[in-house]
Design an enzyme around this catalytic site. Sequence first.
Site, PDB file in Angstrom:
ATOM      1  N   HIS A 106       0.843  -1.198   0.000  1.00 51.69           N
ATOM      2  CA  HIS A 106       0.000   0.000   0.000  1.00 51.69           C
ATOM      3  C   HIS A 106       0.868   1.235   0.000  1.00 51.69           C
ATOM      4  O   HIS A 106       1.957   1.246   0.572  1.00 51.69           O
ATOM      5  CB  HIS A 106      -0.958   0.017   1.195  1.00 51.69           C
ATOM      6  CG  HIS A 106      -0.289  -0.119   2.534  1.00 51.69           C
ATOM      7  ND1 HIS A 106       0.123  -1.333   3.041  1.00 51.69           N
ATOM      8  CD2 HIS A 106       0.048   0.803   3.456  1.00 51.69           C
ATOM      9  CE1 HIS A 106       0.661  -1.146   4.224  1.00 51.69           C
ATOM     10  NE2 HIS A 106       0.645   0.141   4.504  1.00 51.69           N
ATOM     11  N   HIS A 108       0.696   5.117   1.214  1.00 55.78           N
ATOM     12  CA  HIS A 108       0.006   6.186   1.940  1.00 55.78           C
ATOM     13  C   HIS A 108       0.075   7.445   1.077  1.00 55.78           C
ATOM     14  O   HIS A 108       1.149   7.774   0.532  1.00 55.78           O
ATOM     15  CB  HIS A 108       0.739   6.507   3.253  1.00 55.78           C
ATOM     16  CG  HIS A 108       0.746   5.404   4.258  1.00 55.78           C
ATOM     17  ND1 HIS A 108      -0.089   5.389   5.362  1.00 55.78           N
ATOM     18  CD2 HIS A 108       1.514   4.283   4.356  1.00 55.78           C
ATOM     19  CE1 HIS A 108       0.157   4.317   6.088  1.00 55.78           C
ATOM     20  NE2 HIS A 108       1.134   3.619   5.504  1.00 55.78           N
TER      21      HIS A 108
HETATM   22  P1  AMP Z   1       1.774   0.471   7.530  1.00 56.40           P
HETATM   23  O1  AMP Z   1       1.625  -0.991   7.212  1.00 56.40           O
HETATM   24  O2  AMP Z   1       2.685   0.745   8.684  1.00 56.40           O
HETATM   25  O3  AMP Z   1       2.161   1.299   6.334  1.00 56.40           O
HETATM   26  O4  AMP Z   1       0.365   1.034   8.000  1.00 56.40           O
HETATM   27  C1  AMP Z   1      -0.869   0.407   7.736  1.00 56.40           C
HETATM   28  C2  AMP Z   1      -1.939   1.467   7.754  1.00 56.40           C
HETATM   29  O5  AMP Z   1      -3.186   0.820   7.554  1.00 56.40           O
HETATM   30  C3  AMP Z   1      -2.046   2.268   9.045  1.00 56.40           C
HETATM   31  O6  AMP Z   1      -1.927   3.666   8.752  1.00 56.40           O
HETATM   32  C4  AMP Z   1      -3.446   1.920   9.576  1.00 56.40           C
HETATM   33  O7  AMP Z   1      -4.071   3.023  10.210  1.00 56.40           O
HETATM   34  C5  AMP Z   1      -4.158   1.494   8.311  1.00 56.40           C
HETATM   35  N1  AMP Z   1      -5.255   0.570   8.514  1.00 56.40           N
HETATM   36  C6  AMP Z   1      -5.226  -0.600   9.204  1.00 56.40           C
HETATM   37  N2  AMP Z   1      -6.422  -1.205   9.160  1.00 56.40           N
HETATM   38  C7  AMP Z   1      -7.230  -0.409   8.408  1.00 56.40           C
HETATM   39  C8  AMP Z   1      -8.592  -0.493   7.989  1.00 56.40           C
HETATM   40  N3  AMP Z   1      -9.368  -1.515   8.345  1.00 56.40           N
HETATM   41  N4  AMP Z   1      -9.091   0.517   7.239  1.00 56.40           N
HETATM   42  C9  AMP Z   1      -8.317   1.560   6.891  1.00 56.40           C
HETATM   43  N5  AMP Z   1      -7.021   1.687   7.235  1.00 56.40           N
HETATM   44  C10 AMP Z   1      -6.497   0.723   7.999  1.00 56.40           C
END
Ligand code: AMP
Length: 124
Positions: A106, A108
Amino acid sequence: MSQHPSHDPSCIFCRISAGEIPAQKVYEDEHMVAFRDIRPRAPLHILLIPRQHIPSMAELRPEHAALVGHLLVKAGDLVRAEGYTDGFRTVANTGRVGCQEVYHLHFHVLAADAPLGVPPTFEL
Ligand code: AMP
Ligand code: ZN
Protein backbone atom coordinates in the site's frame (compact mmCIF):
# COMPACT_ATOMS: atom_id res chain seq x y z
CA MET A 1 -16.71 -7.02 -6.03
CA SER A 2 -15.34 -10.48 -6.79
CA GLN A 3 -12.17 -11.71 -5.15
CA HIS A 4 -8.85 -11.35 -6.91
CA PRO A 5 -7.26 -14.75 -7.72
CA SER A 6 -4.50 -13.97 -5.22
CA HIS A 7 -7.01 -13.21 -2.42
CA ASP A 8 -5.56 -14.02 1.02
CA PRO A 9 -8.46 -14.52 3.45
CA SER A 10 -6.21 -13.65 6.41
CA CYS A 11 -5.22 -10.28 4.87
CA ILE A 12 -7.26 -7.27 5.95
CA PHE A 13 -6.57 -5.33 2.74
CA CYS A 14 -7.55 -8.29 0.53
CA ARG A 15 -10.79 -8.38 2.51
CA ILE A 16 -11.34 -4.63 1.98
CA SER A 17 -10.67 -5.12 -1.75
CA ALA A 18 -13.27 -7.90 -1.87
CA GLY A 19 -15.82 -5.83 0.08
CA GLU A 20 -15.77 -8.35 2.94
CA ILE A 21 -15.01 -5.68 5.53
CA PRO A 22 -16.07 -2.04 5.26
CA ALA A 23 -13.81 0.82 4.29
CA GLN A 24 -14.37 4.37 3.13
CA LYS A 25 -13.44 3.80 -0.48
CA VAL A 26 -12.71 6.85 -2.60
CA TYR A 27 -11.87 5.00 -5.81
CA GLU A 28 -11.77 1.48 -7.20
CA ASP A 29 -11.28 -0.24 -10.51
CA GLU A 30 -10.37 -3.75 -11.62
CA HIS A 31 -6.74 -3.36 -10.52
CA MET A 32 -6.79 -1.22 -7.36
CA VAL A 33 -8.72 0.30 -4.48
CA ALA A 34 -8.16 3.62 -2.65
CA PHE A 35 -9.70 4.13 0.78
CA ARG A 36 -9.34 6.42 3.80
CA ASP A 37 -6.85 5.37 6.45
CA ILE A 38 -8.71 4.39 9.63
CA ARG A 39 -6.19 6.43 11.69
CA PRO A 40 -5.57 9.52 9.56
CA ARG A 41 -2.34 11.46 10.18
CA ALA A 42 -3.30 14.35 7.88
CA PRO A 43 -6.55 16.00 6.75
CA LEU A 44 -6.38 13.75 3.71
CA HIS A 45 -4.88 10.31 4.33
CA ILE A 46 -5.73 7.61 1.85
CA LEU A 47 -4.21 4.23 1.10
CA LEU A 48 -3.74 2.95 -2.44
CA ILE A 49 -3.65 -0.84 -2.78
CA PRO A 50 -3.52 -3.27 -5.68
CA ARG A 51 -6.25 -5.91 -5.63
CA GLN A 52 -3.47 -8.46 -6.11
CA HIS A 53 -1.98 -9.65 -2.82
CA ILE A 54 1.65 -8.52 -2.96
CA PRO A 55 3.05 -8.40 0.60
CA SER A 56 5.28 -5.34 0.20
CA MET A 57 7.54 -3.34 -2.11
CA ALA A 58 10.25 -5.90 -1.39
CA GLU A 59 8.32 -8.52 -3.39
CA LEU A 60 7.85 -6.31 -6.47
CA ARG A 61 9.05 -7.85 -9.71
CA PRO A 62 9.29 -6.44 -13.25
CA GLU A 63 5.88 -7.88 -14.11
CA HIS A 64 4.33 -5.62 -11.47
CA ALA A 65 5.64 -2.43 -13.05
CA ALA A 66 2.46 -1.49 -14.92
CA LEU A 67 0.32 -2.19 -11.85
CA VAL A 68 2.48 -0.04 -9.58
CA GLY A 69 2.59 2.67 -12.24
CA HIS A 70 -1.20 2.64 -12.36
CA LEU A 71 -1.43 3.08 -8.59
CA LEU A 72 1.01 5.98 -8.56
CA VAL A 73 -0.56 7.73 -11.54
CA LYS A 74 -3.91 7.64 -9.70
CA ALA A 75 -2.50 9.37 -6.62
CA GLY A 76 -2.46 12.86 -8.10
CA ASP A 77 -5.94 12.47 -9.59
CA LEU A 78 -7.40 11.40 -6.24
CA VAL A 79 -5.71 14.20 -4.31
CA ARG A 80 -7.03 16.77 -6.78
CA ALA A 81 -10.50 15.22 -6.62
CA GLU A 82 -10.40 15.72 -2.83
CA GLY A 83 -9.69 19.43 -3.36
CA TYR A 84 -5.99 19.57 -2.51
CA THR A 85 -3.97 21.43 -5.12
CA ASP A 86 -0.62 22.22 -3.51
CA GLY A 87 1.15 18.88 -3.25
CA PHE A 88 1.04 15.72 -1.21
CA ARG A 89 3.27 13.07 0.37
CA THR A 90 3.48 9.42 -0.70
CA VAL A 91 4.97 6.81 1.64
CA ALA A 92 5.41 3.04 1.42
CA ASN A 93 6.57 1.41 4.65
CA THR A 94 8.38 -1.81 3.80
CA GLY A 95 9.19 -4.71 6.07
CA ARG A 96 10.35 -4.73 9.68
CA VAL A 97 12.84 -1.92 9.31
CA GLY A 98 10.22 0.15 7.46
CA CYS A 99 7.77 -0.46 10.36
CA GLN A 100 5.20 -1.98 8.01
CA GLU A 101 2.08 -3.11 9.88
CA VAL A 102 -0.13 -4.49 7.12
CA TYR A 103 1.63 -6.88 4.74
CA HIS A 104 -0.34 -6.06 1.61
CA LEU A 105 1.41 -3.48 -0.57
CA HIS A 106 0.00 0.00 0.00
CA PHE A 107 0.98 3.57 -0.63
CA HIS A 108 0.01 6.19 1.94
CA VAL A 109 -1.03 9.46 0.30
CA LEU A 110 -1.31 12.47 2.61
CA ALA A 111 -2.36 16.03 1.87
CA ALA A 112 -3.34 19.20 3.71
CA ASP A 113 -3.75 22.91 3.11
CA ALA A 114 -0.36 23.65 4.70
CA PRO A 115 3.00 21.83 4.64
CA LEU A 116 2.86 18.56 6.57
CA GLY A 117 6.31 19.03 8.07
CA VAL A 118 8.76 16.23 8.69
CA PRO A 119 8.08 14.27 11.89
CA PRO A 120 11.25 13.25 13.76
CA THR A 121 10.75 9.53 13.21
CA PHE A 122 8.73 9.91 10.02
CA GLU A 123 6.43 7.33 11.56
CA LEU A 124 3.21 6.57 9.70
P1 AMP B 1 1.77 0.47 7.53
O1 AMP B 1 1.62 -0.99 7.21
O2 AMP B 1 2.68 0.74 8.68
O3 AMP B 1 2.16 1.30 6.33
O4 AMP B 1 0.36 1.03 8.00
C1 AMP B 1 -0.87 0.41 7.74
C2 AMP B 1 -1.94 1.47 7.75
O5 AMP B 1 -3.19 0.82 7.55
C3 AMP B 1 -2.05 2.27 9.05
O6 AMP B 1 -1.93 3.67 8.75
C4 AMP B 1 -3.45 1.92 9.58
O7 AMP B 1 -4.07 3.02 10.21
C5 AMP B 1 -4.16 1.49 8.31
N1 AMP B 1 -5.26 0.57 8.51
C6 AMP B 1 -5.23 -0.60 9.20
N2 AMP B 1 -6.42 -1.20 9.16
C7 AMP B 1 -7.23 -0.41 8.41
C8 AMP B 1 -8.59 -0.49 7.99
N3 AMP B 1 -9.37 -1.51 8.35
N4 AMP B 1 -9.09 0.52 7.24
C9 AMP B 1 -8.32 1.56 6.89
N5 AMP B 1 -7.02 1.69 7.24
C10 AMP B 1 -6.50 0.72 8.00
ZN1 ZN C 1 -3.75 -8.94 0.79
